[in-house]
Design a protein around this motif. Sequence first.
Motif, PDB file in Angstrom:
ATOM      1  N   THR A 118      -9.804   0.161  -7.413  1.00  0.00           N
ATOM      2  CA  THR A 118      -9.800   1.363  -6.591  1.00  0.00           C
ATOM      3  C   THR A 118      -8.993   2.507  -7.203  1.00  0.00           C
ATOM      4  O   THR A 118      -8.914   3.585  -6.603  1.00  0.00           O
ATOM      5  CB  THR A 118      -9.230   1.059  -5.190  1.00  0.00           C
ATOM      6  OG1 THR A 118      -7.815   0.789  -5.300  1.00  0.00           O
ATOM      7  CG2 THR A 118      -9.934  -0.137  -4.572  1.00  0.00           C
ATOM      8  N   THR A 119      -8.385   2.284  -8.353  1.00  0.00           N
ATOM      9  CA  THR A 119      -7.512   3.294  -8.932  1.00  0.00           C
ATOM     10  C   THR A 119      -7.646   3.324 -10.445  1.00  0.00           C
ATOM     11  O   THR A 119      -7.970   2.306 -11.069  1.00  0.00           O
ATOM     12  CB  THR A 119      -6.037   3.030  -8.557  1.00  0.00           C
ATOM     13  OG1 THR A 119      -5.192   3.986  -9.206  1.00  0.00           O
ATOM     14  CG2 THR A 119      -5.599   1.631  -8.990  1.00  0.00           C
ATOM     15  N   SER A 120      -7.385   4.470 -11.022  1.00  0.00           N
ATOM     16  CA  SER A 120      -7.370   4.589 -12.483  1.00  0.00           C
ATOM     17  C   SER A 120      -5.994   4.260 -13.049  1.00  0.00           C
ATOM     18  O   SER A 120      -5.827   4.141 -14.258  1.00  0.00           O
ATOM     19  CB  SER A 120      -7.761   6.014 -12.896  1.00  0.00           C
ATOM     20  OG  SER A 120      -6.855   6.963 -12.338  1.00  0.00           O
ATOM     21  N   MET A 121      -4.992   4.115 -12.164  1.00  0.00           N
ATOM     22  CA  MET A 121      -3.652   3.753 -12.627  1.00  0.00           C
ATOM     23  C   MET A 121      -3.665   2.324 -13.157  1.00  0.00           C
ATOM     24  O   MET A 121      -4.320   1.446 -12.599  1.00  0.00           O
ATOM     25  CB  MET A 121      -2.634   3.869 -11.489  1.00  0.00           C
ATOM     26  CG  MET A 121      -1.187   3.649 -11.936  1.00  0.00           C
ATOM     27  SD  MET A 121      -0.022   3.619 -10.540  1.00  0.00           S
ATOM     28  CE  MET A 121      -0.254   5.259  -9.869  1.00  0.00           C
ATOM     29  N   GLU A 158       1.531   6.787  -6.804  1.00  0.00           N
ATOM     30  CA  GLU A 158       0.517   7.817  -7.043  1.00  0.00           C
ATOM     31  C   GLU A 158       1.089   9.215  -6.863  1.00  0.00           C
ATOM     32  O   GLU A 158       0.860  10.104  -7.686  1.00  0.00           O
ATOM     33  CB  GLU A 158      -0.659   7.613  -6.090  1.00  0.00           C
ATOM     34  CG  GLU A 158      -1.658   6.569  -6.541  1.00  0.00           C
ATOM     35  CD  GLU A 158      -2.950   6.662  -5.758  1.00  0.00           C
ATOM     36  OE1 GLU A 158      -4.031   6.544  -6.367  1.00  0.00           O
ATOM     37  OE2 GLU A 158      -2.879   6.843  -4.516  1.00  0.00           O
ATOM     38  N   HIS A 216       0.838  -1.204   0.000  1.00  0.00           N
ATOM     39  CA  HIS A 216       0.000   0.000   0.000  1.00  0.00           C
ATOM     40  C   HIS A 216       0.874   1.256   0.000  1.00  0.00           C
ATOM     41  O   HIS A 216       0.582   2.222  -0.716  1.00  0.00           O
ATOM     42  CB  HIS A 216      -0.943   0.005   1.203  1.00  0.00           C
ATOM     43  CG  HIS A 216      -2.159  -0.848   1.016  1.00  0.00           C
ATOM     44  ND1 HIS A 216      -3.218  -0.470   0.210  1.00  0.00           N
ATOM     45  CD2 HIS A 216      -2.486  -2.066   1.514  1.00  0.00           C
ATOM     46  CE1 HIS A 216      -4.145  -1.418   0.223  1.00  0.00           C
ATOM     47  NE2 HIS A 216      -3.730  -2.396   1.011  1.00  0.00           N
ATOM     48  N   ARG A 276      -7.090  -3.136  -8.124  1.00  0.00           N
ATOM     49  CA  ARG A 276      -7.114  -2.407  -9.405  1.00  0.00           C
ATOM     50  C   ARG A 276      -8.428  -1.646  -9.574  1.00  0.00           C
ATOM     51  O   ARG A 276      -8.487  -0.661 -10.311  1.00  0.00           O
ATOM     52  CB  ARG A 276      -6.921  -3.377 -10.575  1.00  0.00           C
ATOM     53  CG  ARG A 276      -8.083  -4.317 -10.740  1.00  0.00           C
ATOM     54  CD  ARG A 276      -8.054  -5.193 -11.958  1.00  0.00           C
ATOM     55  NE  ARG A 276      -9.256  -6.015 -11.977  1.00  0.00           N
ATOM     56  CZ  ARG A 276     -10.428  -5.608 -12.422  1.00  0.00           C
ATOM     57  NH1 ARG A 276     -10.558  -4.397 -12.933  1.00  0.00           N
ATOM     58  NH2 ARG A 276     -11.481  -6.387 -12.374  1.00  0.00           N
ATOM     59  N   SER A 302       1.124   4.030  -2.899  1.00  0.00           N
ATOM     60  CA  SER A 302       0.900   5.449  -2.588  1.00  0.00           C
ATOM     61  C   SER A 302       2.040   6.302  -3.125  1.00  0.00           C
ATOM     62  O   SER A 302       1.821   7.414  -3.626  1.00  0.00           O
ATOM     63  CB  SER A 302       0.761   5.648  -1.076  1.00  0.00           C
ATOM     64  OG  SER A 302      -0.401   5.005  -0.589  1.00  0.00           O
TER      65      SER A 302
END
Length: 370
Positions: free
Chosen positions: A226-229, A182, A175, A224, A179
Amino acid sequence: MSAGSHVPRTLEDGSPVCRLIAWEVTRSCNLACRHCRAEAHPEPYPGELSTEEALKLIASFPKVGRPIVIFTGGEPTLRADLFELISATHKLGLTCACAPNGTRLTPEMAHGLKDAGVERCSISIDGADASSHDAFRGVPGAFAGAMRGISYLKEAGLPFQINTTVTRNNLSHFHEIFSLCERLGAEAWHIFLLVPMGRAAGLRDQVITAQEYEDVLHWLYDFRKTTSMHLKATCAPHYYRIMRQRAHEEGVEVSLDNFGMDAMTRGCLGGTGFCFISHTGQVQPCGYLELDCGQVRETPFPEIWRKSAYFQDFRNQSRYQGKCGVCEYHRFCGGCRARAYSMSGNHLAPEPLCTYLPKKLRPGEAHGRS
Protein backbone atom coordinates in the motif's frame (compact mmCIF):
# COMPACT_ATOMS: atom_id res chain seq x y z
CA MET A 1 19.96 0.49 4.38
CA SER A 2 20.75 -2.60 2.38
CA ALA A 3 24.13 -4.01 1.52
CA GLY A 4 25.02 -3.77 -2.14
CA SER A 5 24.45 -6.78 -4.37
CA HIS A 6 27.60 -6.02 -6.39
CA VAL A 7 29.80 -7.55 -3.68
CA PRO A 8 30.82 -11.23 -4.17
CA ARG A 9 29.05 -13.66 -1.86
CA THR A 10 32.24 -15.23 -0.48
CA LEU A 11 35.81 -14.27 0.34
CA GLU A 12 38.78 -16.09 -1.17
CA ASP A 13 38.82 -18.67 1.65
CA GLY A 14 35.11 -19.45 1.22
CA SER A 15 33.94 -17.37 4.18
CA PRO A 16 30.85 -15.25 3.49
CA VAL A 17 31.51 -11.57 2.86
CA CYS A 18 30.61 -9.23 5.69
CA ARG A 19 27.77 -7.09 4.37
CA LEU A 20 26.87 -5.04 7.41
CA ILE A 21 28.66 -3.95 10.60
CA ALA A 22 26.91 -2.27 13.52
CA TRP A 23 29.63 -0.55 15.52
CA GLU A 24 28.84 0.70 19.01
CA VAL A 25 31.41 3.49 18.90
CA THR A 26 30.38 4.48 22.42
CA ARG A 27 28.03 3.10 25.04
CA SER A 28 27.54 6.57 26.52
CA CYS A 29 24.00 7.87 26.14
CA ASN A 30 21.72 10.65 27.32
CA LEU A 31 18.66 8.37 27.46
CA ALA A 32 17.77 5.22 29.41
CA CYS A 33 15.56 3.29 27.01
CA ARG A 34 13.87 0.28 28.55
CA HIS A 35 15.08 -2.19 25.88
CA CYS A 36 18.67 -0.97 25.41
CA ARG A 37 22.06 -2.11 26.69
CA ALA A 38 23.12 1.51 27.30
CA GLU A 39 22.13 3.69 30.25
CA ALA A 40 21.98 7.43 30.83
CA HIS A 41 25.74 8.01 31.17
CA PRO A 42 27.20 10.99 29.27
CA GLU A 43 30.89 10.27 29.98
CA PRO A 44 32.91 7.64 28.04
CA TYR A 45 32.83 4.16 29.53
CA PRO A 46 36.10 2.55 30.65
CA GLY A 47 37.82 0.57 27.91
CA GLU A 48 36.32 2.45 24.96
CA LEU A 49 38.46 2.11 21.82
CA SER A 50 40.80 5.06 21.34
CA THR A 51 40.83 7.06 18.13
CA GLU A 52 44.00 5.24 17.04
CA GLU A 53 42.48 1.84 17.77
CA ALA A 54 39.26 2.79 16.01
CA LEU A 55 41.08 3.99 12.88
CA LYS A 56 43.09 0.75 12.80
CA LEU A 57 39.83 -1.21 12.99
CA ILE A 58 38.31 0.83 10.16
CA ALA A 59 41.33 0.12 7.94
CA SER A 60 40.62 -3.62 8.30
CA PHE A 61 36.99 -3.49 7.17
CA PRO A 62 37.65 -3.78 3.40
CA LYS A 63 39.45 -7.08 4.01
CA VAL A 64 36.09 -8.79 4.64
CA GLY A 65 34.13 -7.23 1.78
CA ARG A 66 32.54 -3.82 1.38
CA PRO A 67 30.29 -3.69 4.41
CA ILE A 68 27.87 -0.92 5.23
CA VAL A 69 29.07 0.49 8.57
CA ILE A 70 26.43 1.71 11.00
CA PHE A 71 27.83 4.03 13.66
CA THR A 72 25.64 3.38 16.66
CA GLY A 73 25.74 3.43 20.45
CA GLY A 74 24.65 4.32 23.09
CA GLU A 75 24.40 7.72 21.51
CA PRO A 76 27.12 7.97 18.82
CA THR A 77 27.11 11.79 18.82
CA LEU A 78 28.58 11.69 22.34
CA ARG A 79 31.84 10.38 20.84
CA ALA A 80 34.10 13.39 20.24
CA ASP A 81 35.89 11.93 17.20
CA LEU A 82 32.75 10.60 15.49
CA PHE A 83 33.12 12.75 12.35
CA GLU A 84 36.77 11.68 11.99
CA LEU A 85 35.83 7.99 12.18
CA ILE A 86 32.99 8.38 9.69
CA SER A 87 35.21 10.32 7.29
CA ALA A 88 37.93 7.65 7.46
CA THR A 89 35.36 4.96 6.68
CA HIS A 90 33.82 6.94 3.84
CA LYS A 91 37.24 7.54 2.27
CA LEU A 92 37.66 3.76 1.97
CA GLY A 93 34.60 3.71 -0.28
CA LEU A 94 32.37 2.13 2.36
CA THR A 95 28.77 3.18 2.90
CA CYS A 96 28.23 4.92 6.25
CA ALA A 97 25.05 5.16 8.29
CA CYS A 98 24.47 6.60 11.75
CA ALA A 99 21.94 5.79 14.46
CA PRO A 100 21.53 8.76 16.81
CA ASN A 101 18.44 9.06 18.97
CA GLY A 102 17.88 12.54 17.52
CA THR A 103 17.66 14.45 20.77
CA ARG A 104 21.23 15.81 20.63
CA LEU A 105 21.22 16.76 16.96
CA THR A 106 21.81 20.38 16.05
CA PRO A 107 21.78 21.97 12.59
CA GLU A 108 25.59 21.99 12.65
CA MET A 109 25.77 18.35 13.67
CA ALA A 110 23.35 17.26 10.95
CA HIS A 111 25.45 19.04 8.31
CA GLY A 112 28.61 17.60 9.86
CA LEU A 113 27.30 14.05 9.59
CA LYS A 114 26.43 14.55 5.95
CA ASP A 115 29.77 16.21 5.14
CA ALA A 116 31.67 13.38 6.87
CA GLY A 117 30.00 10.83 4.61
CA VAL A 118 26.83 9.57 6.31
CA GLU A 119 24.26 8.53 3.69
CA ARG A 120 21.35 7.84 6.05
CA CYS A 121 20.46 8.22 9.71
CA SER A 122 18.06 6.02 11.61
CA ILE A 123 15.91 7.51 14.36
CA SER A 124 13.95 5.27 16.73
CA ILE A 125 10.30 6.17 17.28
CA ASP A 126 8.37 3.67 19.40
CA GLY A 127 5.09 5.50 19.82
CA ALA A 128 2.88 7.72 17.70
CA ASP A 129 2.92 10.50 20.29
CA ALA A 130 5.06 11.97 23.05
CA SER A 131 3.48 10.10 25.96
CA SER A 132 3.95 6.60 24.49
CA HIS A 133 7.42 7.25 23.05
CA ASP A 134 8.75 9.00 26.15
CA ALA A 135 7.52 6.20 28.41
CA PHE A 136 9.55 3.69 26.40
CA ARG A 137 12.61 5.96 26.11
CA GLY A 138 12.72 6.76 29.80
CA VAL A 139 13.13 10.55 29.43
CA PRO A 140 10.38 13.18 29.19
CA GLY A 141 10.87 15.23 26.04
CA ALA A 142 12.54 12.41 24.06
CA PHE A 143 9.80 12.51 21.41
CA ALA A 144 10.02 16.27 20.98
CA GLY A 145 13.81 15.99 20.81
CA ALA A 146 13.65 13.30 18.14
CA MET A 147 11.19 15.37 16.09
CA ARG A 148 13.47 18.38 16.36
CA GLY A 149 16.48 16.27 15.34
CA ILE A 150 14.61 14.93 12.31
CA SER A 151 13.82 18.49 11.25
CA TYR A 152 17.55 19.27 11.30
CA LEU A 153 18.32 16.18 9.19
CA LYS A 154 15.73 17.30 6.65
CA GLU A 155 17.19 20.80 6.55
CA ALA A 156 20.64 19.32 5.93
CA GLY A 157 19.30 17.08 3.15
CA LEU A 158 20.34 13.93 5.02
CA PRO A 159 17.92 11.02 4.41
CA PHE A 160 16.55 9.23 7.47
CA GLN A 161 14.58 6.13 8.35
CA ILE A 162 12.40 5.39 11.37
CA ASN A 163 13.01 2.30 13.51
CA THR A 164 10.22 0.98 15.74
CA THR A 165 10.51 -1.78 18.33
CA VAL A 166 7.35 -3.90 18.38
CA THR A 167 5.88 -4.40 21.85
CA ARG A 168 2.53 -5.45 23.19
CA ASN A 169 1.82 -1.81 24.06
CA ASN A 170 2.39 -0.32 20.61
CA LEU A 171 1.31 -3.20 18.36
CA SER A 172 -2.22 -1.81 18.00
CA HIS A 173 -0.87 1.64 17.07
CA PHE A 174 1.21 0.66 14.06
CA HIS A 175 -1.01 2.48 11.58
CA GLU A 176 -0.56 5.71 13.53
CA ILE A 177 3.22 5.22 13.76
CA PHE A 178 3.42 4.56 10.03
CA SER A 179 1.31 7.65 9.33
CA LEU A 180 3.80 9.64 11.38
CA CYS A 181 6.66 8.19 9.29
CA GLU A 182 4.87 9.32 6.14
CA ARG A 183 4.22 12.81 7.45
CA LEU A 184 7.85 13.19 8.48
CA GLY A 185 9.11 12.08 5.06
CA ALA A 186 11.07 9.02 6.17
CA GLU A 187 12.89 7.03 3.49
CA ALA A 188 12.03 3.75 5.22
CA TRP A 189 10.30 2.23 8.24
CA HIS A 190 12.05 -0.69 9.93
CA ILE A 191 10.18 -2.65 12.58
CA PHE A 192 12.22 -4.52 15.20
CA LEU A 193 10.79 -7.48 17.08
CA LEU A 194 11.77 -7.18 20.74
CA VAL A 195 14.62 -9.42 21.87
CA PRO A 196 14.50 -9.79 25.70
CA MET A 197 18.23 -9.45 26.40
CA GLY A 198 20.09 -7.19 28.84
CA ARG A 199 17.81 -4.54 30.34
CA ALA A 200 15.12 -5.64 27.88
CA ALA A 201 14.90 -8.89 29.88
CA GLY A 202 12.64 -6.88 32.18
CA LEU A 203 10.26 -6.37 29.26
CA ARG A 204 9.30 -10.01 28.83
CA ASP A 205 5.70 -9.05 29.45
CA GLN A 206 5.96 -6.91 26.30
CA VAL A 207 7.09 -9.79 24.06
CA ILE A 208 4.24 -10.71 21.72
CA THR A 209 3.24 -14.36 21.31
CA ALA A 210 4.39 -16.57 18.45
CA GLN A 211 0.99 -16.23 16.78
CA GLU A 212 0.96 -12.45 17.20
CA TYR A 213 4.45 -12.44 15.74
CA GLU A 214 3.22 -14.43 12.74
CA ASP A 215 0.20 -12.14 12.37
CA VAL A 216 2.20 -8.91 12.42
CA LEU A 217 4.59 -10.24 9.76
CA HIS A 218 1.67 -11.21 7.52
CA TRP A 219 0.28 -7.71 8.14
CA LEU A 220 3.61 -6.21 7.10
CA TYR A 221 3.66 -8.32 3.92
CA ASP A 222 0.23 -6.99 2.96
CA PHE A 223 0.83 -3.44 4.16
CA ARG A 224 4.01 -2.98 2.10
CA LYS A 225 1.80 -3.17 -1.04
CA THR A 226 0.00 0.00 0.00
CA THR A 227 3.01 2.32 0.14
CA SER A 228 6.10 3.24 -1.84
CA MET A 229 8.05 3.62 1.41
CA HIS A 230 10.53 0.82 2.03
CA LEU A 231 9.35 -1.38 4.90
CA LYS A 232 11.67 -3.88 6.56
CA ALA A 233 11.30 -6.40 9.40
CA THR A 234 14.42 -6.68 11.59
CA CYS A 235 15.06 -9.28 14.30
CA ALA A 236 12.15 -11.02 12.58
CA PRO A 237 13.87 -13.62 10.41
CA HIS A 238 10.79 -15.67 9.61
CA TYR A 239 9.38 -12.73 7.65
CA TYR A 240 11.59 -14.07 4.84
CA ARG A 241 9.87 -17.45 5.11
CA ILE A 242 6.44 -15.77 5.14
CA MET A 243 7.39 -13.60 2.17
CA ARG A 244 8.21 -16.70 0.11
CA GLN A 245 5.12 -18.58 1.25
CA ARG A 246 2.82 -15.69 0.38
CA ALA A 247 4.57 -14.95 -2.92
CA HIS A 248 4.20 -18.63 -3.90
CA GLU A 249 0.48 -18.53 -3.04
CA GLU A 250 0.07 -15.39 -5.16
CA GLY A 251 2.16 -16.71 -8.06
CA VAL A 252 4.68 -13.89 -7.64
CA GLU A 253 8.39 -14.33 -8.26
CA VAL A 254 10.64 -13.44 -5.33
CA SER A 255 13.00 -11.13 -7.19
CA LEU A 256 14.68 -7.74 -6.94
CA ASP A 257 11.96 -6.28 -9.16
CA ASN A 258 9.16 -7.45 -6.89
CA PHE A 259 10.70 -7.35 -3.40
CA GLY A 260 13.85 -5.24 -3.68
CA MET A 261 16.78 -6.26 -1.51
CA ASP A 262 14.46 -8.35 0.69
CA ALA A 263 14.68 -10.94 -2.09
CA MET A 264 18.47 -11.08 -1.76
CA THR A 265 18.95 -11.20 1.99
CA ARG A 266 18.44 -13.62 4.87
CA GLY A 267 16.56 -13.18 8.11
CA CYS A 268 19.19 -13.64 10.82
CA LEU A 269 22.49 -12.40 9.41
CA GLY A 270 24.47 -12.74 12.66
CA GLY A 271 27.83 -14.29 11.78
CA THR A 272 26.77 -14.93 8.17
CA GLY A 273 26.63 -11.41 6.74
CA PHE A 274 26.51 -9.15 9.77
CA CYS A 275 28.24 -8.59 13.06
CA PHE A 276 28.27 -6.16 15.96
CA ILE A 277 31.37 -4.56 17.46
CA SER A 278 31.10 -3.20 21.00
CA HIS A 279 32.63 0.00 22.35
CA THR A 280 35.48 -2.06 23.82
CA GLY A 281 36.15 -3.96 20.59
CA GLN A 282 34.32 -7.19 21.39
CA VAL A 283 32.86 -8.76 18.26
CA GLN A 284 29.42 -10.37 18.61
CA PRO A 285 26.89 -11.93 16.21
CA CYS A 286 24.56 -8.99 16.96
CA GLY A 287 24.01 -6.37 19.62
CA TYR A 288 21.43 -8.51 21.41
CA LEU A 289 23.56 -11.66 21.51
CA GLU A 290 26.52 -11.05 23.80
CA LEU A 291 28.64 -14.01 22.75
CA ASP A 292 32.32 -13.08 22.71
CA CYS A 293 33.44 -13.96 19.19
CA GLY A 294 36.78 -12.20 19.54
CA GLN A 295 38.44 -8.99 20.69
CA VAL A 296 39.85 -6.67 18.02
CA ARG A 297 42.58 -5.49 20.41
CA GLU A 298 43.91 -9.05 20.46
CA THR A 299 42.93 -10.50 17.08
CA PRO A 300 42.58 -8.67 13.74
CA PHE A 301 38.94 -8.18 12.87
CA PRO A 302 39.18 -10.06 9.51
CA GLU A 303 40.52 -13.12 11.33
CA ILE A 304 37.65 -12.98 13.82
CA TRP A 305 35.14 -12.71 10.97
CA ARG A 306 36.61 -15.70 9.15
CA LYS A 307 37.39 -18.01 12.08
CA SER A 308 35.13 -17.32 15.07
CA ALA A 309 33.73 -20.60 16.38
CA TYR A 310 30.33 -19.01 16.95
CA PHE A 311 30.27 -17.63 13.41
CA GLN A 312 31.20 -21.08 12.09
CA ASP A 313 28.20 -22.47 13.98
CA PHE A 314 25.83 -20.02 12.34
CA ARG A 315 27.17 -20.80 8.87
CA ASN A 316 26.36 -24.53 9.12
CA GLN A 317 22.71 -25.62 9.28
CA SER A 318 23.67 -29.09 10.52
CA ARG A 319 24.71 -27.52 13.83
CA TYR A 320 21.28 -26.00 14.44
CA GLN A 321 18.99 -27.91 16.77
CA GLY A 322 15.30 -28.73 16.71
CA LYS A 323 13.16 -27.62 13.83
CA CYS A 324 15.61 -24.92 12.68
CA GLY A 325 18.08 -27.71 11.90
CA VAL A 326 15.76 -29.37 9.39
CA CYS A 327 13.68 -26.44 8.14
CA GLU A 328 13.51 -26.04 4.37
CA TYR A 329 13.44 -22.25 4.83
CA HIS A 330 16.63 -22.17 6.89
CA ARG A 331 18.78 -20.40 4.30
CA PHE A 332 16.20 -17.63 4.09
CA CYS A 333 15.45 -17.40 7.82
CA GLY A 334 17.81 -18.99 10.36
CA GLY A 335 15.65 -18.06 13.34
CA CYS A 336 16.61 -15.29 15.75
CA ARG A 337 19.70 -16.59 17.50
CA ALA A 338 19.51 -13.94 20.23
CA ARG A 339 15.90 -14.81 21.03
CA ALA A 340 16.74 -18.51 21.10
CA TYR A 341 19.65 -17.85 23.45
CA SER A 342 17.66 -15.54 25.73
CA MET A 343 14.83 -18.02 26.14
CA SER A 344 16.81 -21.28 26.29
CA GLY A 345 20.45 -20.43 26.99
CA ASN A 346 21.42 -22.13 23.71
CA HIS A 347 22.40 -20.06 20.68
CA LEU A 348 21.63 -22.98 18.34
CA ALA A 349 18.20 -23.79 19.78
CA PRO A 350 15.10 -23.43 17.58
CA GLU A 351 13.54 -19.97 17.28
CA PRO A 352 11.03 -19.91 20.18
CA LEU A 353 8.55 -17.54 18.49
CA CYS A 354 8.05 -19.41 15.24
CA THR A 355 4.81 -21.25 14.52
CA TYR A 356 6.03 -22.99 11.36
CA LEU A 357 6.48 -26.78 11.32
CA PRO A 358 9.06 -27.89 8.73
CA LYS A 359 7.98 -30.49 6.20
CA LYS A 360 10.45 -33.05 7.56
CA LEU A 361 8.67 -32.97 10.94
CA ARG A 362 5.14 -33.38 9.62
CA PRO A 363 3.43 -36.77 9.88
CA GLY A 364 3.69 -38.57 6.59
CA GLU A 365 6.38 -36.24 5.27
CA ALA A 366 9.35 -37.14 7.45
CA HIS A 367 10.61 -39.55 4.79
CA GLY A 368 9.94 -37.32 1.82
CA ARG A 369 6.30 -38.31 1.25
CA SER A 370 4.06 -35.46 0.06
